[in-house]
Scaffold this motif. Structure first.
Motif, PDB file in Angstrom:
ATOM      1  N   VAL A 153       2.558   4.855   0.107  1.00  0.00           N
ATOM      2  CA  VAL A 153       2.142   6.205   1.123  1.00  0.00           C
ATOM      3  C   VAL A 153       2.930   7.802   0.312  1.00  0.00           C
TER       4      VAL A 153
ATOM      5  N   GLU B  82       7.247   4.398  -3.012  1.00  0.00           N
ATOM      6  CA  GLU B  82       5.421   5.516  -2.585  1.00  0.00           C
ATOM      7  C   GLU B  82       4.860   6.112  -3.090  1.00  0.00           C
ATOM      8  N   TYR B  83       5.195   6.182  -4.463  1.00  0.00           N
ATOM      9  CA  TYR B  83       5.026   7.000  -5.582  1.00  0.00           C
ATOM     10  C   TYR B  83       4.194   6.606  -6.869  1.00  0.00           C
TER      11      TYR B  83
ATOM     12  N   GLN C 189      12.982   8.220   1.389  1.00  0.00           N
ATOM     13  CA  GLN C 189      10.857   8.553   0.650  1.00  0.00           C
ATOM     14  C   GLN C 189      12.057   7.293  -0.158  1.00  0.00           C
TER      15      GLN C 189
ATOM     16  N   ARG D 149       5.502   8.799   2.804  1.00  0.00           N
ATOM     17  CA  ARG D 149       5.819   7.647   4.415  1.00  0.00           C
ATOM     18  C   ARG D 149       7.949   7.847   4.418  1.00  0.00           C
TER      19      ARG D 149
ATOM     20  N   ASN E  90       0.865  -1.593   0.369  1.00  0.00           N
ATOM     21  CA  ASN E  90      -0.038   0.346  -0.148  1.00  0.00           C
ATOM     22  C   ASN E  90       0.767   1.105  -0.103  1.00  0.00           C
TER      23      ASN E  90
END
Length: 80
Positions: free
Chosen positions: A32, A49-50, A45, A35, A30
């Protein structure tokens, strides 16, 4: 300036080697955006996440944001 005379906008560093085990992609992941992951005393990061956000912007033609500005400025004097 870089060794080749170009301005340096940002420095990129490798994430700790443990990141491959910590960020598990696939079913159940998942993402985020924003995050922070902490490994080996380093906060970073992960680009995973992207993923969805980048796919949406690409599908929309990158119509806004700093990326569009950087692309247009880069076309003025492309790095060879």
């Amino acid at each position: 300036l870089s060794d080749h005379g170009y301005p340096i906008i940002s420095m990129f560093f490798d994430a700790p080697a443990e990141v491959e085990e910590a960020v598990v992609l696939g079913p159940g992941f998942n993402p985020v955006p924003g995050r922070m992951t902490q490994l080996g005393g380093v906060g970073f990061q992960d680009e995973a996440e992207y993923d969805y956000q980048c796919q949406e912007r690409a599908a929309g033609g990158y119509k806004s944001g700093m990326g569009e500005i950087f692309r247009r400025v880069a076309m003025i004097a492309p790095v060879q």
